[in-house]
Write an enzyme that holds these catalytic residues in place. Structure first.
Site, PDB file in Angstrom:
ATOM      1  N   PHE A   4       0.831  -1.212   0.000  1.00 57.51           N
ATOM      2  CA  PHE A   4       0.000   0.000   0.000  1.00 57.51           C
ATOM      3  C   PHE A   4       0.873   1.273   0.000  1.00 57.51           C
ATOM      4  O   PHE A   4       0.841   2.069  -0.946  1.00 57.51           O
ATOM      5  CB  PHE A   4      -0.917  -0.072   1.234  1.00 57.51           C
ATOM      6  CG  PHE A   4      -1.563   1.211   1.630  1.00 57.51           C
ATOM      7  CD1 PHE A   4      -2.339   1.928   0.727  1.00 57.51           C
ATOM      8  CD2 PHE A   4      -1.421   1.708   2.929  1.00 57.51           C
ATOM      9  CE1 PHE A   4      -2.944   3.123   1.108  1.00 57.51           C
ATOM     10  CE2 PHE A   4      -2.024   2.890   3.310  1.00 57.51           C
ATOM     11  CZ  PHE A   4      -2.779   3.604   2.399  1.00 57.51           C
ATOM     12  N   ASN A  24       8.314  -9.691  -1.675  1.00 53.02           N
ATOM     13  CA  ASN A  24       8.002 -11.127  -1.759  1.00 53.02           C
ATOM     14  C   ASN A  24       6.508 -11.352  -1.971  1.00 53.02           C
ATOM     15  O   ASN A  24       6.050 -12.493  -1.961  1.00 53.02           O
ATOM     16  CB  ASN A  24       8.486 -11.878  -0.509  1.00 53.02           C
ATOM     17  CG  ASN A  24       7.681 -11.516   0.724  1.00 53.02           C
ATOM     18  OD1 ASN A  24       6.855 -10.611   0.688  1.00 53.02           O
ATOM     19  ND2 ASN A  24       7.921 -12.214   1.816  1.00 53.02           N
ATOM     20  N   THR A  28       1.957  -9.542   1.155  1.00 56.01           N
ATOM     21  CA  THR A  28       0.720  -8.734   1.239  1.00 56.01           C
ATOM     22  C   THR A  28       0.634  -7.725   0.094  1.00 56.01           C
ATOM     23  O   THR A  28      -0.377  -7.046  -0.044  1.00 56.01           O
ATOM     24  CB  THR A  28       0.636  -7.951   2.583  1.00 56.01           C
ATOM     25  OG1 THR A  28       1.854  -7.220   2.767  1.00 56.01           O
ATOM     26  CG2 THR A  28       0.409  -8.871   3.750  1.00 56.01           C
ATOM     27  N   LEU A  84      10.620  -0.640   3.656  1.00 57.76           N
ATOM     28  CA  LEU A  84       9.215  -0.686   4.073  1.00 57.76           C
ATOM     29  C   LEU A  84       8.692  -2.116   4.237  1.00 57.76           C
ATOM     30  O   LEU A  84       7.552  -2.300   4.669  1.00 57.76           O
ATOM     31  CB  LEU A  84       8.332   0.012   3.013  1.00 57.76           C
ATOM     32  CG  LEU A  84       8.153   1.530   3.099  1.00 57.76           C
ATOM     33  CD1 LEU A  84       9.472   2.270   2.940  1.00 57.76           C
ATOM     34  CD2 LEU A  84       7.169   2.012   2.046  1.00 57.76           C
ATOM     35  N   GLY A 115      23.161  -3.727   5.886  1.00 52.85           N
ATOM     36  CA  GLY A 115      24.409  -4.238   5.291  1.00 52.85           C
ATOM     37  C   GLY A 115      24.646  -3.603   3.922  1.00 52.85           C
ATOM     38  O   GLY A 115      25.766  -3.183   3.601  1.00 52.85           O
ATOM     39  N   LYS A 122      25.588   0.041   4.429  1.00 50.44           N
ATOM     40  CA  LYS A 122      26.983   0.177   4.884  1.00 50.44           C
ATOM     41  C   LYS A 122      27.950   0.054   3.684  1.00 50.44           C
ATOM     42  O   LYS A 122      28.849   0.854   3.512  1.00 50.44           O
ATOM     43  CB  LYS A 122      27.265  -0.921   5.917  1.00 50.44           C
ATOM     44  CG  LYS A 122      28.657  -0.933   6.446  1.00 50.44           C
ATOM     45  CD  LYS A 122      28.902  -2.146   7.336  1.00 50.44           C
ATOM     46  CE  LYS A 122      30.385  -2.377   7.492  1.00 50.44           C
ATOM     47  NZ  LYS A 122      30.687  -3.733   7.917  1.00 50.44           N
ATOM     48  N   TYR A 168       5.411  -7.651  15.933  1.00 50.41           N
ATOM     49  CA  TYR A 168       5.466  -6.442  15.102  1.00 50.41           C
ATOM     50  C   TYR A 168       6.149  -5.310  15.854  1.00 50.41           C
ATOM     51  O   TYR A 168       7.135  -4.750  15.409  1.00 50.41           O
ATOM     52  CB  TYR A 168       4.045  -6.063  14.712  1.00 50.41           C
ATOM     53  CG  TYR A 168       3.913  -4.876  13.787  1.00 50.41           C
ATOM     54  CD1 TYR A 168       4.271  -4.966  12.435  1.00 50.41           C
ATOM     55  CD2 TYR A 168       3.402  -3.666  14.242  1.00 50.41           C
ATOM     56  CE1 TYR A 168       4.115  -3.887  11.578  1.00 50.41           C
ATOM     57  CE2 TYR A 168       3.250  -2.580  13.388  1.00 50.41           C
ATOM     58  CZ  TYR A 168       3.602  -2.695  12.057  1.00 50.41           C
ATOM     59  OH  TYR A 168       3.444  -1.613  11.210  1.00 50.41           O
TER      60      TYR A 168
HETATM   61  P1  NAD Z   1       1.537  -3.592   3.219  1.00 56.64           P
HETATM   62  O1  NAD Z   1       1.302  -4.878   3.921  1.00 56.64           O
HETATM   63  O2  NAD Z   1       0.513  -3.091   2.259  1.00 56.64           O
HETATM   64  O3  NAD Z   1       2.922  -3.616   2.430  1.00 56.64           O
HETATM   65  C1  NAD Z   1       4.052  -4.296   2.901  1.00 56.64           C
HETATM   66  C2  NAD Z   1       4.842  -4.776   1.690  1.00 56.64           C
HETATM   67  O4  NAD Z   1       5.999  -5.469   2.151  1.00 56.64           O
HETATM   68  C3  NAD Z   1       4.049  -5.767   0.831  1.00 56.64           C
HETATM   69  O5  NAD Z   1       4.220  -5.476  -0.527  1.00 56.64           O
HETATM   70  C4  NAD Z   1       4.651  -7.126   1.206  1.00 56.64           C
HETATM   71  O6  NAD Z   1       4.497  -8.080   0.182  1.00 56.64           O
HETATM   72  C5  NAD Z   1       6.097  -6.733   1.461  1.00 56.64           C
HETATM   73  N1  NAD Z   1       6.815  -7.650   2.364  1.00 56.64           N
HETATM   74  C6  NAD Z   1       6.419  -8.072   3.591  1.00 56.64           C
HETATM   75  N2  NAD Z   1       7.346  -8.897   4.112  1.00 56.64           N
HETATM   76  C7  NAD Z   1       8.348  -8.985   3.203  1.00 56.64           C
HETATM   77  C8  NAD Z   1       9.577  -9.679   3.157  1.00 56.64           C
HETATM   78  N3  NAD Z   1       9.970 -10.481   4.168  1.00 56.64           N
HETATM   79  N4  NAD Z   1      10.358  -9.535   2.059  1.00 56.64           N
HETATM   80  C9  NAD Z   1       9.982  -8.736   1.029  1.00 56.64           C
HETATM   81  N5  NAD Z   1       8.807  -8.057   1.015  1.00 56.64           N
HETATM   82  C10 NAD Z   1       8.012  -8.184   2.088  1.00 56.64           C
HETATM   83  O7  NAD Z   1       1.814  -2.512   4.348  1.00 56.64           O
HETATM   84  P2  NAD Z   1       1.889  -0.936   4.217  1.00 56.64           P
HETATM   85  O8  NAD Z   1       0.669  -0.371   4.816  1.00 56.64           O
HETATM   86  O9  NAD Z   1       2.254  -0.557   2.833  1.00 56.64           O
HETATM   87  O10 NAD Z   1       3.101  -0.625   5.203  1.00 56.64           O
HETATM   88  C11 NAD Z   1       4.411  -0.393   4.709  1.00 56.64           C
HETATM   89  C12 NAD Z   1       5.360  -0.185   5.858  1.00 56.64           C
HETATM   90  O11 NAD Z   1       4.941   0.913   6.658  1.00 56.64           O
HETATM   91  C13 NAD Z   1       5.454  -1.390   6.810  1.00 56.64           C
HETATM   92  O12 NAD Z   1       6.785  -1.548   7.220  1.00 56.64           O
HETATM   93  C14 NAD Z   1       4.602  -0.989   7.980  1.00 56.64           C
HETATM   94  O13 NAD Z   1       5.030  -1.591   9.169  1.00 56.64           O
HETATM   95  C15 NAD Z   1       4.802   0.520   8.012  1.00 56.64           C
HETATM   96  N6  NAD Z   1       3.645   1.181   8.625  1.00 56.64           N
HETATM   97  C16 NAD Z   1       2.482   1.306   7.945  1.00 56.64           C
HETATM   98  C17 NAD Z   1       1.386   1.889   8.561  1.00 56.64           C
HETATM   99  C18 NAD Z   1       0.077   2.061   7.841  1.00 56.64           C
HETATM  100  O14 NAD Z   1      -0.874   2.585   8.423  1.00 56.64           O
HETATM  101  N7  NAD Z   1      -0.044   1.658   6.608  1.00 56.64           N
HETATM  102  C19 NAD Z   1       1.488   2.330   9.879  1.00 56.64           C
HETATM  103  C20 NAD Z   1       2.692   2.157  10.551  1.00 56.64           C
HETATM  104  C21 NAD Z   1       3.783   1.594   9.909  1.00 56.64           C
END
Ligand code: NAD
Ligand code: UDP
Length: 304
Positions: A7, A28, A31, A67, A96, A99, A139
Site C-alpha cells: 500500500f 516477496n 501482502t 518498508l 548491510g 553500509k 510487530y
Molecule cells: P503492506 O502490507 O501493504 O505492504 C508491505 C509490503 O511489504 C508488501 O508489498 C509485502 O508483500 C512486502 N513484504 C512483507 N514482508 C516482506 C519480506 N519479508 N520480504 C519482502 N517483502 C516483504 O503494508 P503498508 O501499509 O504498505 O506498510 C508499509 C510499511 O509501513 C510497513 O513496514 C509498515 O510496518 C509501516 N507502517 C504502515 C502503517 C500504515 O498505516 N499503513 C502504519 C505504521 C507503519
C-alpha cells in the site's frame, strides 16, 4: 525500495518515478500485489525483484526505503515468526547494503512501538508502554529492534539512517480483506453488512491520508534530521465516530455489530507532530472527510 508492491510502497514508487528517479522494488508479495506497480513494469527506470528481505541480497543503490513488513494486525499476526524475522534479519540485510554502498536508509517504523500509550499525544521522547509477550509483540518488538539496529549501524559504521514512526494511514490500494478498520468499514458498508466494532468503539486512532504520508516520507529522506520522527494525522477520532461517518457517507444502514474487544488493542493513539512540523516543514493537508471520500470512491470503482 523494500515492500514496494504494498500500500505505502506503491504510492511512494509512483511519486519517485514521477520525479524521474530510478527505482528497484524488492518484494516477496506476501501482502503486496503486482497490480499496485504494474504501470511501471517495462519502464527503463524501474526494476522489480521478487525477493524476501529475510535473505541477503547484493545491490548497488544510493537510497534505501525499507518498508517491507505486513502492516495490518491480521496479516502480521498470521505468521508472527516471519514478521519478527522480516524486521530483524530484513533490516540487518538492508543496513548491510547501506553500509557497503554508503546509501541512506529510511526505515518505516510505527506508532505501535509506543504500545498501549499512557502519554497522550505520543511524542518521540516517550519510550512507550509495551508488553513484549502479547500477540502484537512480533510487530512492535520487531520494529523496536529494527530501530535499535539502525542506530547501532549509525554509531559503528556511520550509516545514514532516517526513522519514520508512521501512524495509521489509509487510502486507495488498501485491500478489502486487509482487516484494518477503514477498509473493513467501507467494504462492509458498501455491501450492506453490519460494521464490526471490536469493544465499545471508544478507542481512538488518528488517520492520515496516504498522499500526506508520502510527502512526509520524501521530506524525511532528504532532511538532515536523523532521530525518529512521527508522521501521522493529529485529527483523533473514536472508532464509533468513524463508523458513523462512513455509514453517513455511503448512505447505508446495515447497523453495527459489536464484537468482543480484541486482545491488547491500544486504547488511544494520536501523534504529537511538532517535530515533523519544525524539522520537515510537514503537516497533513487532507482531512478525514476528503480522504474518506477518495477512498470510498476507489473501493466503489474497484470492487462494486
Ligand atoms: P503492506 O502490507 O501493504 O505492504 C508491505 C509490503 O511489504 C508488501 O508489498 C509485502 O508483500 C512486502 N513484504 C512483507 N514482508 C516482506 C519480506 N519479508 N520480504 C519482502 N517483502 C516483504 O503494508 P503498508 O501499509 O504498505 O506498510 C508499509 C510499511 O509501513 C510497513 O513496514 C509498515 O510496518 C509501516 N507502517 C504502515 C502503517 C500504515 O498505516 N499503513 C502504519 C505504521 C507503519
Ligand atoms: N477495529 C474495529 N473493527 C474492525 C477493525 C478494527 O473496531 O473491523 C478497531 C480495532 O480494534 C482498533 C482500531 O479499529 O481499535 C484500529 O484497528 P486497525 O486494525 O485498523 O489498526 P491498529 O491501529 O490496531 O493497528
Amino acid at each position: 525500495m523494500t515492500g514496494g508492491a504494498g500500500f505505502v510502497g506503491s504510492h511512494l514508487i509512483d511519486e519517485l518515478m514521477k520525479s524521474n528517479e530510478s527505482v528497484i522494488c524488492l518484494d516477496n508479495f506476501c501482502t503486496g500485489s503486482l497490480e499496485n506497480i504494474k504501470s511501471w513494469i517495462g519502464n527503463p527506470n524501474f526494476q522489480l525483484i521478487e525477493h524476501d528481505v529475510i535473505n541477503p541480497i547484493s545491490l548497488d543503490v544510493d537510497k534505501i526505503w525499507h518498508l517491507a513488513c505486513p502492516a495490518s494486525p491480521k496479516h502480521y499476526q498470521d505468521n508472527p515468526i516471519r514478521t519478527a524475522k522480516t524486521n530483524f534479519l530484513g533490516t540487518i540485510n538492508m543496513l548491510g547494503i547501506a553500509k557497503k554502498t554508503n546509501a541512506r536508509l529510511l526505515f518505516a517504523s510505527t506508532s505501535e512501538i509506543y504500545g498501549n500509550p499512557d502519554v497522550h499525544p505520543q511524542h518521540e521522547n516517550y519510550n512507550g508502554s509495551v508488553n513484549p509477550n502479547e500477540i502484537r509483540g512480533c510487530y512492535k518488538e520487531g520494529k523496536r529492534i529494527a530501530e535499535s539496529l539502525c542506530y547501532d549501524y549509525q554509531r559503528i559504521h556511520n550509516t545514514e539512517v532516517r526513522i519514520a514512526r508512521i501512524f495509521n494511514s489509509y487510502g486507495p490500494r488498501m485491500l478489502p480483506n486487509d482487516g484494518r478498520v477503514v477498509c473493513n468499514f467501507i467494504f462492509q458498508s458498501l455491501n450492506n453488512q453490519p460494521l464490526t466494532i471490536y469493544g465499545n468503539g471508544s478507542q481512538t486512532r488518528s488517520f492520515c491520508y496516504i498522499s500526506d504520508l508520502i510527502q512526509g516520507l520524501i521530506k524525511l529522506m532528504s532532511s538532515n534530521y536523523s532521530k525518529p520522527i512521527n508522521l501521522g494525522s493529529n485529527q483523533e477520532i473514536s472508532i464509533l465516530e468513524l463508523s458513523n461517518l462512513i455509514l453517513k457517507k455511503i448512505n447505508s444502514d446495515p447497523g453495527i455489530c459489536y464484537m468482543p474487544e480484541i486482545q491488547d488493542d491500544p486504547k488511544r493513539r494520536k501523534p504529537d507532530i511538532t517535530l515533523a512540523k519544525k524539522e520537515l516543514k510537514w503537516m497533513p493537508l487532507i482531512d478525514i472527510d476528503q480522504g474518506l471520500n477518495n477512498t470510498i470512491n476507489y473501493f466503489i470503482k474497484m470492487y462494486m
